[in-house]
Design an enzyme around this catalytic site. Structure first.
Site, PDB file in Angstrom:
ATOM      1  N   SER A   1     -41.498 -35.101  15.849  1.00 13.61           N
ATOM      2  CA  SER A   1     -41.593 -33.686  15.510  1.00 13.61           C
ATOM      3  C   SER A   1     -41.868 -32.873  16.760  1.00 13.61           C
ATOM      4  O   SER A   1     -42.498 -33.366  17.710  1.00 13.61           O
ATOM      5  CB  SER A   1     -42.728 -33.459  14.502  1.00 13.61           C
ATOM      6  OG  SER A   1     -42.952 -32.084  14.284  1.00 13.61           O
TER       7      SER A   1
ATOM      8  N   TYR B   1     -51.592 -34.916  12.398  1.00  8.66           N
ATOM      9  CA  TYR B   1     -50.137 -35.042  12.289  1.00  8.66           C
ATOM     10  C   TYR B   1     -49.513 -34.929  13.675  1.00  8.66           C
ATOM     11  O   TYR B   1     -48.686 -35.760  14.073  1.00  8.66           O
ATOM     12  CB  TYR B   1     -49.574 -33.961  11.373  1.00  8.66           C
ATOM     13  CG  TYR B   1     -48.077 -34.034  11.198  1.00  8.66           C
ATOM     14  CD1 TYR B   1     -47.511 -34.887  10.249  1.00  8.66           C
ATOM     15  CD2 TYR B   1     -47.220 -33.260  11.988  1.00  8.66           C
ATOM     16  CE1 TYR B   1     -46.138 -34.967  10.089  1.00  8.66           C
ATOM     17  CE2 TYR B   1     -45.846 -33.335  11.834  1.00  8.66           C
ATOM     18  CZ  TYR B   1     -45.313 -34.186  10.885  1.00  8.66           C
ATOM     19  OH  TYR B   1     -43.945 -34.274  10.744  1.00  8.66           O
TER      20      TYR B   1
END
Length: 250
Positions: A138, A148
């Site tokens: 990401s 995350y």
């Protein structure tokens, strides 16, 4: 004939990988938790593209179920040529508002599963002298955005190292770093999905990543806007980058 194994293959980016890889003639091994949805997607791809599609029902937070996927990747008699580590999810709340079990489950999928499946695949691929792995990371990996972001930073670091380590043995490893993408990911987090210029279509994202993979690149960052963000993160202090913490959570 090429065989590709995709985790998280029934929705979003994983489903788009399944569609595009089947369209080019790859046989598939699809991995996800939902048995009914897996079978539905598999049958659609068999009919549309006349390829073999195998399904593996597995919850990657469960080590015994994860082990079945590892065994399939390590099977020398049924080689997998491309592994797409796509399965993943995010947590909407901030770190202390989530339970430790919720945070651990996320890391099991984003980090542990990527490590273990890559280990299984790399062993077989390096032995054969060819193969590849695409780890879906990401753009968040370049930003300080909690666990995350930290997990995806690990994916980037691991992928870049493996890219350098195993290229001489015929294996390409690449990290795909998507920005906001029009999939079910944000809906599952109960976060409103946008539709502006920052939001990418999944078909463009996957097509670009496969083009970058064919060029044996270590990273794929689709979209000029996200390439610019990656460059900016190298120049902007982390204190300022922390202002991005709430973006994409509402």
């Amino acid at each position: 004939m090429t065989t590709s194994l995709i985790t998280g293959a029934t929705a979003g980016i994983g489903h788009e990988y399944a569609v595009q890889l089947a369209a080019r003639g790859d046989d598939l091994v699809l991995v996800a938790r939902d048995s009914a949805r897996l079978e539905e997607v598999a049958e659609e791809l068999r009919r549309a593209h006349r390829v073999d599609v195998e399904v593996l029902v597995a919850d990657l937070t469960d080590r015994s179920q994860l082990a079945r996927v590892e065994a399939r990747l390590a099977d020398r008699d049924r080689p997998v040529d491309l592994l797409v580590n796509n399965a993943g999810f995010g947590l909407r709340k901030r770190f202390l508002d989530n339970t430790a079990d919720e945070e651990t489950a996320m890391l099991e999928v984003l980090v542990t599963a990527v490590l273990r499946l890559s280990h299984a695949a790399l062993g077989a691929m390096a032995e054969r002298g060819h193969g590849g792995i695409i780890n879906v990371s990401s753009v968040a990996a370049f930003l300080p955005r909690g666990t995350y972001s930290a997990a995806k930073a690990w994916v980037n670091s691991f992928s870049e190292w493996a890219h350098l380590e195993y290229a001489s043995r015929g294996v390409t490893v690449m990290a795909l770093c998507p920005g906001f993408t029009k999939t079910e990911f944000h809906e599952r987090m109960q976060v409103r999905r946008g539709d502006g210029f920052m939001w990418l279509d999944a078909d463009f994202l996957v097509r670009t990543s496969l083009e970058d993979f064919a060029k044996r690149r270590a990273y794929s960052v689709p979209g000029a806007q996200y390439k610019a963000i990656r460059l900016l993160t190298r120049a902007i202090p982390n204190r300022a980058l922390r202002l991005t913490q709430s973006v994409g959570r509402r």
